[in-house]
Structure formats: C-alpha cells, structure tokens
Scaffold this motif. Sequence first.
Motif, PDB file in Angstrom:
ATOM      1  N   SER A  13       0.821  -1.212   0.000  1.00 23.59           N
ATOM      2  CA  SER A  13       0.000   0.000   0.000  1.00 23.59           C
ATOM      3  C   SER A  13       0.856   1.264   0.000  1.00 23.59           C
ATOM      4  O   SER A  13       1.706   1.450   0.867  1.00 23.59           O
ATOM      5  CB  SER A  13      -0.919   0.003   1.219  1.00 23.59           C
ATOM      6  N   THR A  44      -7.086   4.649   4.666  1.00 21.09           N
ATOM      7  CA  THR A  44      -5.813   4.197   4.108  1.00 21.09           C
ATOM      8  C   THR A  44      -4.598   4.643   4.896  1.00 21.09           C
ATOM      9  O   THR A  44      -3.488   4.218   4.587  1.00 21.09           O
ATOM     10  CB  THR A  44      -5.667   4.688   2.656  1.00 21.09           C
ATOM     11  N   PRO A  90      -1.661   4.497   7.110  1.00 21.46           N
ATOM     12  CA  PRO A  90      -1.025   3.288   7.614  1.00 21.46           C
ATOM     13  C   PRO A  90      -0.781   3.269   9.114  1.00 21.46           C
ATOM     14  O   PRO A  90      -0.856   2.228   9.746  1.00 21.46           O
ATOM     15  CB  PRO A  90       0.301   3.237   6.845  1.00 21.46           C
ATOM     16  N   ASP A 120      -3.428  -5.625  11.753  1.00 27.71           N
ATOM     17  CA  ASP A 120      -2.774  -6.273  10.621  1.00 27.71           C
ATOM     18  C   ASP A 120      -2.315  -7.693  10.932  1.00 27.71           C
ATOM     19  O   ASP A 120      -1.649  -8.325  10.108  1.00 27.71           O
ATOM     20  CB  ASP A 120      -1.581  -5.433  10.151  1.00 27.71           C
ATOM     21  N   HIS A 144      -9.183  -6.288  12.303  1.00 25.97           N
ATOM     22  CA  HIS A 144      -9.083  -5.258  11.267  1.00 25.97           C
ATOM     23  C   HIS A 144     -10.472  -4.752  10.899  1.00 25.97           C
ATOM     24  O   HIS A 144     -10.720  -3.539  10.849  1.00 25.97           O
ATOM     25  CB  HIS A 144      -8.376  -5.846  10.038  1.00 25.97           C
ATOM     26  N   VAL A 173     -10.801  -3.908   1.520  1.00 26.88           N
ATOM     27  CA  VAL A 173     -10.183  -5.232   1.572  1.00 26.88           C
ATOM     28  C   VAL A 173     -10.377  -6.029   0.287  1.00 26.88           C
ATOM     29  O   VAL A 173     -10.061  -7.216   0.240  1.00 26.88           O
ATOM     30  CB  VAL A 173     -10.722  -6.030   2.778  1.00 26.88           C
ATOM     31  N   TRP A 183      -7.797  -1.859  -5.673  1.00 21.39           N
ATOM     32  CA  TRP A 183      -6.505  -1.190  -5.583  1.00 21.39           C
ATOM     33  C   TRP A 183      -5.900  -0.940  -6.963  1.00 21.39           C
ATOM     34  O   TRP A 183      -5.977  -1.794  -7.849  1.00 21.39           O
ATOM     35  CB  TRP A 183      -5.556  -2.007  -4.717  1.00 21.39           C
ATOM     36  N   SER A 243       4.190  -6.895   3.434  1.00 18.73           N
ATOM     37  CA  SER A 243       3.139  -5.932   3.750  1.00 18.73           C
ATOM     38  C   SER A 243       2.502  -6.160   5.107  1.00 18.73           C
ATOM     39  O   SER A 243       2.233  -7.300   5.490  1.00 18.73           O
ATOM     40  CB  SER A 243       2.053  -5.995   2.669  1.00 18.73           C
ATOM     41  N   ASN A 244       2.282  -5.056   5.828  1.00 21.25           N
ATOM     42  CA  ASN A 244       1.431  -5.080   7.017  1.00 21.25           C
ATOM     43  C   ASN A 244      -0.002  -4.986   6.524  1.00 21.25           C
ATOM     44  O   ASN A 244      -0.465  -3.918   6.124  1.00 21.25           O
ATOM     45  CB  ASN A 244       1.729  -3.890   7.931  1.00 21.25           C
ATOM     46  N   ILE A 245      -0.708  -6.095   6.528  1.00 17.32           N
ATOM     47  CA  ILE A 245      -2.033  -6.113   5.910  1.00 17.32           C
ATOM     48  C   ILE A 245      -2.841  -7.277   6.454  1.00 17.32           C
ATOM     49  O   ILE A 245      -2.264  -8.264   6.935  1.00 17.32           O
ATOM     50  CB  ILE A 245      -1.897  -6.208   4.370  1.00 17.32           C
ATOM     51  N   ILE A 252      -3.488 -10.046  -0.786  1.00 18.15           N
ATOM     52  CA  ILE A 252      -3.302  -9.112  -1.899  1.00 18.15           C
ATOM     53  C   ILE A 252      -2.839  -9.815  -3.175  1.00 18.15           C
ATOM     54  O   ILE A 252      -2.733  -9.168  -4.229  1.00 18.15           O
ATOM     55  CB  ILE A 252      -2.286  -8.015  -1.534  1.00 18.15           C
ATOM     56  N   LEU A 261       2.907 -11.632   4.260  1.00 19.95           N
ATOM     57  CA  LEU A 261       1.802 -10.797   4.710  1.00 19.95           C
ATOM     58  C   LEU A 261       1.654 -10.959   6.215  1.00 19.95           C
ATOM     59  O   LEU A 261       1.598 -12.075   6.728  1.00 19.95           O
ATOM     60  CB  LEU A 261       0.515 -11.197   3.996  1.00 19.95           C
TER      61      LEU A 261
END
Length: 228
Positions: free
Chosen positions: A11, A48, A50, A69, A75, A102, A107, A131-133, A137, A155
């Motif tokens: 992101s 969005t 972070p 995350d 989340h 999500v 995206w 990614s911190n998510i 993705i 992830l």
Amino acid sequence: MTIKAVLFDFSGTLFRLEHDPSWLADLTDHRGETFDVEARAELMRRMTAPVTLSVDLDDEHLHAWHHRDLDPALHRTVYLEVLRQSGIPHRQQAESLYGRLVDPASWTPYPDTAEVLRRVSGAGLAVGVLSNIAFDIRPAFAALGLDRHVDDFVLSYEVGAIKPDPAVFRLALDRLGVAPGNALMVGDSEEADGGARALGCAFALVEPSPTAKRTDGLLTALREHSVL
C-alpha cells in the motif's frame, strides 16, 4: 553492496487505494445528508492511513487497532468503528465501504509497478512483497499477470509479525535466500519499512502520492540504488 533481492511494500508503494467517487456517492451522515468533497477525501484518508489514528478509541478498539494487521477480524472491527466515528452511522454503508478497502480489485497499481517488477525479476534478482495487511493481496497481482514476477509474499496476518519488527524482515529474506546486506527494501513508511535497516538492508523511501502524480517513483528509487 551488491543487491540480490528487492522487497516491496504494497500500500502506497506498489498499489494505492484510489478515491472512486461512486463508492461514497450514496453515503449519508446521521442527519441523512450526503458528504461534501472534503469530507469524502477525509474518509478515504482515514481508511488508508497506515499508522495515523484519527479517532478516539476505547480500550477494546484500541487493542484491535494495534493488532489489526495480524487478525482480519480485528481489522474489520476497528475500521468499522473508525467509519462510525467518522460520520457513517449506518452499518450497511460502513460495511460496503470497508469491503472496498479489503477487495484487491479496488486497488490501483502505480504507473511503473508492472515495469519495475518485470525488470527486477528479469534481471535475476529475487522479488518479495512484504506488507502489514489483513487480507490477501495476491489477486491484485494475479489479475495483472504480475504474480509471476514475485517470488514470495510475506503478509503480516499470515506470518504473525508486522513491520518494523526485525523478525518479519528476516523471514522474508530467509524465504528468498538472501543476506540482509544484499537486499533493498522499498516502501512509503520511514517508520515501518525503514525498519529493514536495523538488519543491514538498504532502504528506499517513496511517497504514497496518488498514482496520477507519482508516475516513476519506483523506477527512480531503484535507479538511485543502482538496481536498474
């Protein structure tokens, strides 16, 4: 330093959740009034951002925020609360908007994302996405045929660690079989992504600007580190 692997954040680095006016067109506040342009922009920022917390949370939701995350359920819980406090009292509307966040299909890749992934992979370098998510993705990459240029996805919600924890960088490097001194981390957060430097990785910072404004940020970052 010889770069043998490049780790990319997701992101604000490779992809961005862009403001689609249709998502917010029918949203109404507690008075039944639609949001103006500035209010819509603020909603997108809150969805969005972070690391920035823009509302006051009780202990339960604050815990969810700090662990969001690592757990998809947390989340969802905290972002629905953020949306509620941001003026969206109707649960159905909040859930619809959260669903956009999500959904990998929502995206947008930066203009140079495809070229950078192809060129880095084509040069024989290992490519990782770190990614911190709290959601998968990979479909965003697969939809564009870019997944074949990524050797591994790390992830946070899958591995139980978030940046800047050195453990998550170490895991990504171990999976790629590359020493920290031979890796470059590219990301939009000095705090989170820049944590790779603690292990000895090089770090390149990019701005999480709208995709229409940041057309060659990734290419520039890699050229500055002599990767391309």
